[in-house]
Design a protein around this motif. Sequence first.
Motif: not given
Length: 577
Positions: A195-196, A202-213
């Motif tokens: 879970v961590d 989610h925290q990192e994706a807030d900074e770096n939206p490319a992670l979603e992809e």
Amino acid sequence: MIKQKLQRILLDASKKIGVDVRDVEISYPLHEGHGDLSTNIALRYANSAKKNPMEFANEILKLILKESMNFVEKVEIEKPGFINFFLTEESLLKELDEVNTKKEKYASSDGNKGKKIVVEYSSPNIAKPFTIGHLRSTIIGDAIANLLETTGATVYRDNHVGDWGTQFGKLIYAVKNWGDIRKIEKSDQPLKLLVDLYVRFHQEADENPALEEKARDEFKELESGFNKREQSSKEQKELWEKSVDLSWKEFEKIYQLLGVVFTENKGRGYSESYFEKDLPSIIEELKKKKLLKKSKGAELVFFPKDKYPPLMIIKQDGTSLYSTRDLATDKFRKAHYGDDVIIVNEVGAEQSLYFRQLFETESLLGWFKEGQRVHVGHGLYRFKDSKISTRKGNTIWLEEVIDEARKKAEKLTEASGKLKEKSNIDTIALGSIKWNDLKRSPQLDVVFDWDEVLNMEGNSGPYMLYTYVRTRSILEQVEKTKKEGGKIALNPEELSILRKLNKYPDIVSQAAKAYSPTVLVTYLYDLAKAFNLFYQRHHVLKSEGSQLDLRVKITTAVGIVLKNGLKLLGIQTVEKM
Ligand code: ARG
């Protein structure tokens, strides 16, 4: 059962009058002045009899009095046309004997005989916390399943575990980049570590939206190779399988503690991923029945007259959704259990709109008839204890709640000076959590107040368990005296208990019919109160002869009903407290 006897008599009487009565409704009036049983038959059928209700009630009355109604003391007609029946003491005493001879079978009936019912509950998500919402679903769903079973249905206990969807792309990405699966496996809290990682994504994706992809790519990889055993998605599949196993280790602990089992798919239930292979056929059927429409690259079901917002079935990137998998699940259930299967989903009320969309889609597909699809929703838990509610944001670990309950239960048993065995403390702690959850109608939010949950007084688990223990300790102390024959007058407290006891089978049927354990909770609490009042005002142990005999019978019967009723709610009793 008295109620059924009366139903038959009323049915016969209306036949004689020549009115086509299909079913006779009989209820148990709340106030004793209105009799033990009451029917609205005259009100309901006055129109078809072309009479006014009072007149019609009188006519019925004349006919039934001729029947052998030896179990009825008197009958009264009440405006605007109710017929109220007062039972004789003899028949109440006969029912008392019935409880004591049939014991736990007294509650069983065959009202649901022949019905096949899937009860789906709990349904936690892999690599996510087992939340208080999942706890509610587990407790309420299990009680519903018990109620349906005891009224004759064949029940399939299913667990629709969330082990599929784009969130697994995120998890896989996070584990690959920031985690070490071997370390996670060795840890004693693997689920927490997973879970961590998910939270970190989610925290990192807030900074770096490319992670979603990137996460979408991982999930696509997992999904495309899932059934083909493609080399390419091997790594993704392995990480996914490990997450499933690690999460199940935690789930199993929880289910064991709660005493909850699932019967389907070797005890694990049919999870979302189980239906991955069936998704193409669902989409094909939706297309064939012209139910899918393209909109901005996604495919959705639009409802006639825009009754509900459209339901998305395929995302823009071509991947499936929660809804797609639910459709596949229900199609499987139809094929597997039979077209007449009834499916009950115990899922949080926040998904009510979704379930309406799902049911409507299934009805447009022509799969189910009225009454075959049921959503039992429950409200949220809110914690009065701000410590628990704020510490970790929205996430509440169930273990923390259970540990707290244990501590408090331990204090409670310490105070009474008896019984510190761990098994009993667990039974009291869990029973109290369950009772607190089931005692109000599920749609309502539960404000979790420890002082209320583990209070010995009032509507609480400890109060109920303590009342049962009281019946046991009385019976243990009774010395056999010579029974004297002869009739004894019943006092009001005894009568009140007898009146409640004979309702029990009907209460169980009502609770099952309404998929509502709360109906049973309310009844059991009333019975416990009536018994405690009786105990306060009258001596059991100091009475003698036939009076002692009667009071022992009453105490025994109350104990039987309490124990059985609590068991149906998934609550175990203790013998000492
Ligand atoms: N796993 C879902 C959740 O945690 C609940 C699944 C409910 N069942 C269903 N058939 N959709 O919200």
